[in-house]
Design an enzyme around this catalytic site. Structure first.
Site, PDB file in Angstrom:
ATOM      1  N   TYR A 244      46.298  51.186  41.415  1.00 27.21           N
ATOM      2  CA  TYR A 244      46.674  49.803  41.718  1.00 27.21           C
ATOM      3  C   TYR A 244      48.038  49.548  41.090  1.00 27.21           C
ATOM      4  CZ  TYR A 244      46.058  44.675  41.840  1.00 27.21           C
ATOM      5  OH  TYR A 244      46.189  43.325  42.056  1.00 27.21           O
TER       6      TYR A 244
ATOM      7  N   TYR B  19      34.034  43.151  42.355  1.00 28.78           N
ATOM      8  CA  TYR B  19      34.748  43.603  41.160  1.00 28.78           C
ATOM      9  C   TYR B  19      35.024  42.436  40.210  1.00 28.78           C
ATOM     10  CZ  TYR B  19      38.356  45.329  38.074  1.00 28.78           C
ATOM     11  OH  TYR B  19      39.048  45.652  36.939  1.00 28.78           O
ATOM     12  N   HIS B  20      35.627  41.391  40.730  1.00 33.72           N
ATOM     13  CA  HIS B  20      36.031  40.283  39.857  1.00 33.72           C
ATOM     14  C   HIS B  20      34.853  39.422  39.422  1.00 33.72           C
ATOM     15  CE1 HIS B  20      39.874  41.409  41.826  1.00 33.72           C
ATOM     16  NE2 HIS B  20      40.271  41.317  40.585  1.00 33.72           N
TER      17      HIS B  20
ATOM     18  N   LYS C  83      45.899  26.192  30.974  1.00 36.92           N
ATOM     19  CA  LYS C  83      46.363  27.424  31.618  1.00 36.92           C
ATOM     20  C   LYS C  83      47.617  27.086  32.430  1.00 36.92           C
ATOM     21  CE  LYS C  83      44.117  30.819  33.108  1.00 36.92           C
ATOM     22  NZ  LYS C  83      44.679  31.709  32.069  1.00 36.92           N
TER      23      LYS C  83
ATOM     24  N   ASP D  93      48.470  31.973  36.563  1.00 39.26           N
ATOM     25  CA  ASP D  93      47.432  32.905  36.115  1.00 39.26           C
ATOM     26  C   ASP D  93      46.051  32.292  36.330  1.00 39.26           C
ATOM     27  OD1 ASP D  93      45.871  34.786  34.772  1.00 39.26           O
ATOM     28  OD2 ASP D  93      46.270  33.872  32.820  1.00 39.26           O
TER      29      ASP D  93
ATOM     30  N   HIS E   1      43.136  34.063  35.860  1.00 39.65           N
ATOM     31  CA  HIS E   1      42.097  34.732  35.080  1.00 39.65           C
ATOM     32  C   HIS E   1      41.660  33.782  33.971  1.00 39.65           C
ATOM     33  CE1 HIS E   1      43.766  38.280  37.126  1.00 39.65           C
ATOM     34  NE2 HIS E   1      42.567  38.794  36.954  1.00 39.65           N
TER      35      HIS E   1
END
Length: 661
Positions: free
Chosen positions: A16, A170-171, A533, A537, A539
């Site tokens: 990746y 995945y996330h 935040k 971003d 996450h």
């Protein structure tokens, strides 16, 4: 290397990658392909992922940091220069703007003279999980699903070998999902997508089975080796059931669970990072050993990704792991090693039973979209992640080098100049200059006409893909495409999953709560902590867990979720009269964003409010932030949240002392 007749073909080898500029990323791709990588996996930067041009206010500090900036067709052509797209299998991790990036890719392929029917690859295009984990959503769920459906219908007709959706568990695991939640929530997402496609009528009934067969998955493999093998076998069996029973797919080829994988980045540690090599290898085995549930494509993180961007050498190490397993061992010469294992069969049945029950719970609230809008799935993930972190803090879950066996020799791999890759400051400036030059040289009338047709397509409910390809060829930019659809669809803010009421279970928090009460009395009201935040971003796991622990410690917590401008954060801090601000940035843009927040605080007259910062922050940046006045910097090595809470209370208390003095 050619495969002998008695060996299976290996999976696609990927890393990746993408950063800085299209030209730099192209050099990286061509270098990796020369080393034996067999497919591309493109990482886009956050402005590209969320439909902004590189010169947008929200893009400041984010350009080229977590991926490559692609603002227009020229960038895409530079990214893919010298790579024959007819022969390449390309994965693009893109969701909200998947239709646009696919349009740019196809336009670049057309310019190469490629046959669209030969293009192979994947657009992730799973918007539902973005509301739960990575946060790169833009539009509300309904129009987002419409865009997903548009991509599926168009590719089935125009790019028939393309995987239009990579349903991404995945996330979900990165956001805290247990194996059961990962199974259930990903399958719920897939059901929502296929139900939407079926209801739209965009694909003729007789072609629907083939469309189902083009759906792929992108999963996570964690360190619990046996459980992960069984999870993958459970995925294959559950997907076979769902496609047969819910959608009536008779051809077994179209019921196959086809998936790619990146192994768990959440488990990579900043402490003793060389241990991550072992973790990555073990996690790769979980998705390759069982032939019946083997990944079609594997991309591995680099050992030092908890420290910063990996260098080409670090990515090469991960690529060589795959090549050694595929070509030096005899793994591909045998059938499934786990068929007939009573241990594996029992674990698979346990996971399937629990996943079916959880899936039914999601469907009972109306399905994945409703479970997003109500906060059902997000709250479940935040709770699971809270439990996971508490297990590490309390020693119930051992992590070597973190909470056990912490004595270590200095690592020669992770010290010294250039230990990780950094994106230089000039990248953003140069990208903006190229963007302005692109706008000046294009045919403005053609771009405006193409955008007008895109808006009409969106407003009329037509498939936007043809209009998007036309926009790409007319020189339209990512931000212009995104703004046109924002005008039609609006924007969305997903639930944060952080409730206001503290949990009853406050084990280990008595002393901290007493300190919060003491300092709150000195302040004359409850200690108020803003968790922000800034930037793009998405996450949010760390910010959510800090907010939850602060709330459970007795603080008033202000947390409004992701994607806030520095101006919005400062305005909220002033309005709520907070006593401390915590900024979470994991994209590498911490220095410019934190600096801007603090500058705006000075202008607003609240520079006496202390600021702490958390994220993947190299030591030299941490020192620079402290020199600029930041009261505390926390990185993944600071995994004990109670210690951070104690620090927060101490910092506020010391501020009171200064005022008294």
């Amino acid at each position: 290397m050619t495969d002998t007749p008695d060996r299976d073909r290996p999976w696609i080898f990927r890393t990746y990658a993408g950063h800085s500029t299209a030209a730099e990323s192209n050099r990286l791709y061509r270098g990796n392909l020369a080393k034996g990588q067999t497919g591309l996996s493109i990482a886009f930067d956050l402005p590209t992922q969320t439909g902004y041009d590189s010169d947008h206010v929200l893009a400041r500090g984010e350009v080229g940091k977590v991926g490559v900036p692609i603002s227009h067709l020229g960038d895409m052509q530079a990214l893919l220069d010298g790579i024959p797209l007819e022969k390449m299998n390309t994965s693009m991790t893109i969701n909200a703007t998947a239709a646009w990036l696919l349009a740019l890719y196809v336009a670049a392929a057309d310019a190469q003279g490629a046959d669209r029917s030969k293009l192979t690859g994947t657009t992730q295009n799973d918007i539902i999980k973005e509301y739960l984990s990575r946060g790169t959503y833009v539009f509300p769920p309904a129009p987002s699903l419409k865009l997903t459906t548009d991509v599926i219908a168009w590719t089935c007709r125009e790019v028939p070998k393309w995987n239009p959706v990579n349903v991404c568990s995945y996330h979900l695991q990165e956001a805290g999902a247990t194996p059961v939640q990962e199974l259930a929530f990903a399958l719920a997402n897939a059901i929502a997508i296929l139900d939407s496609v079926k209801a739209s009528g965009a694909i003729p009934e007789d072609q629907f089975p083939e469309a189902v067969g083009r759906i792929s998955f992108f999963v996570n493999a964690g360190i619990r080796f046996v459980t992960e093998i069984c999870k993958m076998r459970a995925f294959t069996e559950l997907w076979d059931e769902i496609t047969a029973e819910r959608y009536g797919i008779e051809d077994a080829r179209y019921r196959r669970f086809r998936y790619g994988v990146q192994v768990n980045s959440l488990g990579l540690t900043e402490q003793q990072p060389e241990n991550n090599v072992t973790r990555i290898l073990i996690e790769m085995l979980a998705v390759t050993l069982s032939k019946g549930a083997r990944a079609r494509a594997v991309q591995l993180p680099a050992w030092n990704e908890a420290l910063g961007l990996p260098r080409p050498w670090d990515q090469q190490w991960s690529l060589r792991m795959q090549q050694i397993l595929a070509y030096e061992t005899d793994l591909l010469e045998y059938g499934d090693l786990f068929d007939g294992s009573t241990v594996v069969a029992a674990k698979v049945d346990e996971l399937k039973t629990a996943a079916r029950a959880e899936l039914e719970s999601v469907l009972a609230v109306g399905g994945a979209v409703e479970a997003v809008e109500s906060g059902y799935m997000k709250q479940a993930l935040v709770a699971s992640n809270t439990e996971r972190l508490e297990q590490i803090e309390r020693g119930g879950k051992m992590v070597v080098g973190v909470n056990a066996y912490t004595e270590t020799e200095p690592s020669p791999l992770s010290t010294g100049t250039g230990a990780v890759l950094t994106v230089p400051e000039w990248v953003e400036r140069d990208q903006i200059e190229r963007l302005n030059a692109w706008r000046e040289q294009r045919d403005e009338a053609a771009a405006e006409a193409a955008l007008a047709d895109l808006r009409r397509a969106a407003n009329e409910g037509r498939n936007v893909m043809e209009a998007s390809v036309a926009c790409a060829k007319a020189g339209v930019t990512t931000g212009e495409w995104g703004w046109a659809l924002r005008q039609s669809f609006g924007e969305f803010r997903a639930p944060t999953g952080v409730g206001r009421a503290p949990r009853n279970d406050t084990e280990g928090l008595d002393e901290i709560r007493a300190e919060v009460d003491r300092v709150s009395k000195r302040l004359g009201r409850k200690l108020a902590f803003l968790v922000g935040k800034p930037g793009l971003d998405g996450h949010s796991n760390g910010a959510e867990q800090i907010a939850v622990r602060a709330r459970d410690s007795g603080m008033d917590v202000v947390y409004e979720g992701i994607r806030l401008t520095p101006a919005e954060i400062v305005e909220a801090a002033k309005e709520d009269k907070v006593h401390i601000i915590g900024l979470s940035v994991l994209s590498g843009s911490h220095v410019p964003l934190v600096t801007e927040v603090m500058e705006r605080m000075r202008a607003a007259g609240i520079d006496d409010v202390p600021v702490v910062v958390g994220g993947i922050i190299p030591p030299e940046d941490a020192e620079a932030l402290k020199q600029a006045g930041v009261a505390g910097v926390y990185t993944p090595k600071d995994f004990r949240l109670n210690d951070i809470m104690t620090d927060v209370v101490r910092i506020v208390d010391e501020g009171i002392e200064k005022e008294v003095a």
